[in-house]
Design an enzyme around this catalytic site. Structure first.
Site, short mmCIF file in Angstrom:
data_model
loop_
_atom_site.label_atom_id
_atom_site.label_comp_id
_atom_site.label_asym_id
_atom_site.label_seq_id
_atom_site.Cartn_x
_atom_site.Cartn_y
_atom_site.Cartn_z
N PHE A 130 -125.11 1.92 -31.76
CA PHE A 130 -125.10 0.71 -30.93
C PHE A 130 -125.27 1.13 -29.48
CE2 PHE A 130 -123.35 -2.62 -28.30
CZ PHE A 130 -123.93 -3.76 -28.84
N ASP A 215 -124.58 8.51 -24.94
CA ASP A 215 -124.02 7.20 -24.63
C ASP A 215 -122.50 7.27 -24.76
OD1 ASP A 215 -123.06 4.61 -24.64
OD2 ASP A 215 -124.63 3.81 -25.95
N LYS A 244 -118.14 0.36 -19.61
CA LYS A 244 -116.87 -0.24 -20.00
C LYS A 244 -115.66 0.08 -19.11
CE LYS A 244 -117.98 -1.78 -24.56
NZ LYS A 244 -118.97 -1.24 -25.49
C1 LIG Z 1 -120.40 -1.72 -25.64
C2 LIG Z 1 -121.43 -0.64 -25.78
C3 LIG Z 1 -122.69 -0.75 -25.16
C4 LIG Z 1 -123.13 -1.98 -24.44
O1 LIG Z 1 -122.38 -2.24 -23.30
P1 LIG Z 1 -122.48 -3.67 -22.57
O2 LIG Z 1 -121.68 -3.48 -21.32
O3 LIG Z 1 -121.91 -4.69 -23.51
O4 LIG Z 1 -123.92 -3.92 -22.29
C5 LIG Z 1 -123.56 0.33 -25.26
N1 LIG Z 1 -123.22 1.44 -25.95
C6 LIG Z 1 -122.04 1.58 -26.56
C7 LIG Z 1 -121.71 2.84 -27.28
C8 LIG Z 1 -121.10 0.53 -26.51
O5 LIG Z 1 -119.93 0.65 -27.16
#
Ligand SMILES: *Cc1c(COP(=O)(O)O)cnc(C)c1O
Length: 395
Positions: A130, A215, A244
């Site tokens: 994701f 990521d 986040k």
């Molecule tokens: C939540 C998340 C995203 C997306 O972040 P947003 O701030 O909602 O755009 C991308 N990568 C990972 C691993 C995430 O957990």
């Protein structure tokens, strides 16, 4: 005003709403409009690593709001400079930083930087990944439910099975701009990477001129027991995407950029709000508090404690317990929605990761007493027969 009713009437429809309005938080606790207390094991999907209403973050935000909120990145600023120094001091080998406002935006930027830097187009991501919901980040995301309604997506993206070195070896070639990976797959079900996998990914990328993008949007800032999860694995990525928890709950994203990334020139990419002094002040305060309170170590110790307690729950419903630090997944043999509802009735707010995995991402400041309460609630719901009447729980 009936908060729940008003939101039901005006919602976009994109969220399936709970029937409890949350109005206040403190540490790992959230409070509803009637004053009931909940233990937050979601941290807003990994945002509130420092807990809610952290006094030092609140003070920094209040103070910066009276000085300067907005400033485009063409003008240097005291708070931004401070954050650049602090953030890059945590990621040896990555000394440049691009600021944006969310996780998707960070991944979006990293994908663009990889293409411009290498002159190549291919992006290799992992199955179950994701990376966000904007078109580039979505193209790297695996789940069909998020992707298919919006096709056609961005071309030249491919997906390989996670933790499979041979498949990665076959997929990366002279057209590959970057490999994009999570260290612990979050939304995909809480799957930690094998150390050998990330090290192989590093070698394969370096050998073939592709960039390695990690990521850390969910796994960053102490969550897994290190400041960044890739630091468990003795590698230096070419780019690290964060968001986040970066600014203690204020929206902010960033890409940390290593030396192999080239050709970033004025005007190629940018962001109106990116690097604004308000978010930077929040991030400086948040990172300072994370370091002062040694939250990575706390997450490591509490994670070991929590995993052991959860593993000792005897329940025929549990298929597997996985996790690193305070990023924990309990894979059930059933759909998870009714169990989340049963936990909420016991005043514990938890998450899913896919249809059958129950995910816990508590604030790293959660107390041992609160962890015990969470385990007691889990034991109750996992050992009782819960009839599956709830079909939807935001899943
Ligand atoms: C939540 C998340 C995203 C997306 O972040 P947003 O701030 O909602 O755009 C991308 N990568 C990972 C691993 C995430 O957990």
């Amino acid at each position: 005003m009936n908060i729940v009713e008003v939101e039901q009437r005006h919602t976009s429809g994109l969220y399936s709403k709970q029937s409890i309005a949350i109005v206040r938080g403190r540490g790992a606790s959230l409070f509803d409009s009637e004053g009931n207390e909940y233990i937050d094991c979601s941290s807003g999907h990994g945002v509130a690593n420092l807990g809610h209403a952290h006094p030092k973050v609140a003070a920094a935000i209040a103070e910066q709001a009276t000085r300067l909120i907005t400033l485009f990145e063409t003008f240097p600023n005291d708070r931004r400079a401070e954050l650049m120094q602090l953030l890059t001091s945590l990621t040896p080998g990555l000394s440049r930083v691009f600021f944006c406002n969310s996780g998707a935006e960070a991944n979006e930027a990293a994908i663009k930087f990889a293409r411009i830097s290498t002159g190549r187009k291919g992006i290799v991501a992992a199955m179950r990944s994701f990376h966000g919901r904007t078109f580039g980040a979505l193209s790297a995301t695996w789940n069909k439910k998020y992707r298919e309604p919006f096709e056609p997506l961005v071309p030249e993206f491919s997906h390989v099975p996670f933790n499979n070195v041979e498949a990665l070896d076959r997929a990366v070639g002279e057209k590959t701009a970057a490999v994009l990976l999570e260290v612990v797959q979050g939304e995909g079900g809480v799957y930690p990477a094998d150390p050998a996998y990330l090290q192989a990914a590093r070698c394969i990328c370096s050998e073939r001129g592709a960039l390695l993008i990690i990521d850390e949007v969910q796994s960053g800032f102490g969550r897994t027991g290190k400041m960044f999860a890739y630091q468990h694995h003795d590698i230096v990525p070419d780019m690290v995407c964060v968001a986040k928890s970066l600014a203690g709950g204020v929206p902010m994203g960033a890409v940390l950029i290593g030396q192999a990334v080239r050709n970033l020139a004025p005007g190629l990419h940018g962001s109106t709000f990116g690097g604004n002094p308000f978010a930077c002040a929040a991030a400086v305060a948040a990172l300072t508090a994370i370091l002062e309170e040694d939250l990575p170590r706390q997450a490591a110790e509490k994670g070991v404690y929590l995993l052991e307690k959860i593993r000792s729950i005897r329940s025929p419903l549990v298929r597997e317990v996985r996790g690193l630090g305070l990023m924990v997944g309990i894979e059930l043999k059933r759909k998870v929605a009714p169990y989340l509802k049963a936990l909420l009735e016991r005043r514990v707010i938890a998450l899913n990761a896919g249809l059958t995995t129950l995910r816990l991402l508590p604030p790293l400041v959660i107390t041992y007493d609160q962890l015990d309460q969470v385990v007691a609630a889990l034991a109750e719901v996992l050992q009782s027969e819960i009839t599956s009447t709830v079909e939807e729980f935001g899943l």
